[in-house]
Design an enzyme around this catalytic site. Structure first.
Site, PDB file in Angstrom:
ATOM      1  CE1 TYR A  20     -15.064 -52.415 -44.837  1.00  0.00           C
ATOM      2  CE2 TYR A  20     -16.611 -52.542 -46.632  1.00  0.00           C
ATOM      3  CZ  TYR A  20     -15.576 -53.215 -45.907  1.00  0.00           C
ATOM      4  OH  TYR A  20     -15.158 -54.435 -46.398  1.00  0.00           O
ATOM      5  CE1 TYR A 147     -11.125 -55.973 -48.512  1.00  0.00           C
ATOM      6  CE2 TYR A 147     -12.425 -57.305 -50.306  1.00  0.00           C
ATOM      7  CZ  TYR A 147     -12.380 -56.527 -48.989  1.00  0.00           C
ATOM      8  OH  TYR A 147     -13.412 -57.050 -48.204  1.00  0.00           O
ATOM      9  CG  ASP A 248      -9.311 -63.580 -54.064  1.00  0.00           C
ATOM     10  OD1 ASP A 248     -10.632 -63.558 -54.633  1.00  0.00           O
ATOM     11  OD2 ASP A 248      -9.442 -62.490 -53.048  1.00  0.00           O
ATOM     12  CE  LYS A 277     -17.031 -59.104 -54.573  1.00  0.00           C
ATOM     13  NZ  LYS A 277     -17.806 -58.772 -53.427  1.00  0.00           N
TER      14      LYS A 277
END
Length: 427
Positions: A20, A147, A248, A277
């Site tokens: 980003y 997201y 998620d 993660k």
């Protein structure tokens, strides 16, 4: 701790593309020489308290003896072997652990190499499930400000308006988006919060393959905590209309919210679960998608006869070995008490931010602390301020948030929160 290397920052700036950021006007990058427990040591000598757990992954900080040992022991045996036609003990042991600790009825485990891929796998499972049933159901329903990752399927179920993926909107499958839940985690529940998503389900039930959402905590889309009854209501909607529910939990899994998995707040089990993660404690990339025997069997009885996905590094032995050690450490660790104490301290230490003119809201859930500002921050400027204050906090948009390692000391956590107050006061 001695400093042995000065990084070639000019090469990094000229050639390495960071997430980003621009290649012509990149955000500043700070060189890390080493990391231990909750401290990042920069190549310039400063030490920063890490408030991000390296994007929410390092449950126990850095240089964890048990995880180091697991990696060293495994690498002498084999670092990798293909999972097609072969298997190994680290993957089997990990599969057993995941089936045991995740919500009920999730008995089939598909291992992959990143959270975005885990979401892609979940979406493909849902599509292949309906294909095997001879149904055209192929659209996904989700909620605004969510997201789910940066790959194409994951982007398609991430809010396309005003998000980091807005640029790709015209190239993505068109999905259904319900409004973000309006009732926050700690507010009084009102059933009308489910009206909009209920209407979308009723009007599109014959084309919806699954509802996908982040349970309780919407992460990178805004760090918003919604009411558990909303999640329970979505589970009931899926049951009523025969739809699949994909949870998620890539950001919320492994205790971050105060529950081992955020679905536990609503006492529900999804049909498909994505985790990643923190699964390896931040040591290396690994993810998993779990589903039910019914879904797996249905897919297996379809035209292909198999599930059509197979990452090269699927079931990587080294990653699985570290994940096993990480989960063992978590389950033997008094993580509930630690997360509860972090939550209490975050509520106390961030409370002064509520008095600031620039602050819109302060939110805390488990080991997550969020200060939402009224205006977006200048990331480069704010990042520099945090480094000068001896902390590593990575803001985005209007949000300054921390997700510290579970081992963080109270004084370290206070320093993080004091830095947030100081930056929010001055920036």
């Amino acid at each position: 701790m001695s400093i042995t290397t000065r990084l070639d920052h000019q090469f990094d700036k000229d050639h390495l593309w960071h997430p980003y950021t621009s290649m012509t006007n990149p955000l500043p990058c700070y060189g890390v020489e080493s990391a231990d427990q909750c401290l990042l040591t920069l190549d310039s000598g400063e030490q920063l308290i890490d408030g991000m757990s390296s994007w929410w992954a390092c449950l126990f900080g850095y240089n964890v003896p048990e995880l180091n040992k697991a990696a060293k022991n495994q690498i002498d045996k084999m670092a990798h072997v293909m999972f097609g036609g072969l298997t190994h003990q680290p993957a089997i042991a990990l599969g057993k652990k995941l089936v045991e600790i995740t919500p009920a009825n999730l008995e089939k485990v598909f291992l992959s190499d990143s959270g975005s891929v885990a979401v892609e796998v979940a979406l493909k499972m849902a599509l292949q499930y309906w294909h095997a049933k001879g149904s055209p159901q192929s659209q996904f329903l989700t909620i605004r400000n969510g997201y789910h990752g940066d790959t194409f399927g994951a982007m398609s179920v991430t809010d396309p308006e005003g998000s980091m993926h807005e640029l790709y909107h015209d190239f993505l499958p068109q999905q259904l988006f319900a409004p973000q839940p309006t009732i926050a985690f700690d507010e009084q529940w009102e059933a009308h919060d489910l009206n909009a998503i209920t209407s979308l389900v009723e009007n599109n039930q014959h084309n919806i393959a699954a509802i996908i959402l982040e349970p309780i905590v919407q992460g990178a889309g805004g760090m918003y905590f919604y009411h558990p009854q909303y999640l329970k209501g979505v589970r009931m909607l899926c049951d009523k209309y025969g739809l699949l529910l994909i949870a998620d939990e890539i950001a919320t899994g492994f205790g971050r919210t105060g529950k081992l998995f955020a679905c536990e707040y609503a006492d529900i089990s999804p049909d498909i679960l994505c985790i990643g993660k923190a699964i390896t404690g931040g040591y290396m990339s690994l993810a998993a998608t779990l589903t039910t025997t019914h879904i797996a069997n249905t897919i297996s009885h379809g035209k292909a006869g198999v599930f059509m996905h197979g990452p090269t590094f699927m079931g990587n032995p080294l990653a699985c070995a570290v994940a096993n050690a990480n989960i063992d450490k978590l389950l033997s660790f008094n993580w509930q008490q630690c997360v509860e104490q972090i939550s209490t301290n975050l509520s106390t230490f961030l409370a002064p931010c509520k008095t600031l003119e620039r602050v819109k809201a302060v939110r805390v859930l488990g080991a997550i602390g969020v200060v939402e500002l009224k205006q977006a921050v200048d990331v480069a400027k704010v990042q520099k301020q945090f480094v000068e204050l001896g902390v590593w906090i990575r803001p985005f948009g209007k949000l300054i948030y921390i997700m510290p390692p579970y081992i963080i000391k109270e004084a370290e956590l206070k320093k993080l929160c004091d830095a947030i107050y100081q930056v929010a006061s001055s920036s």
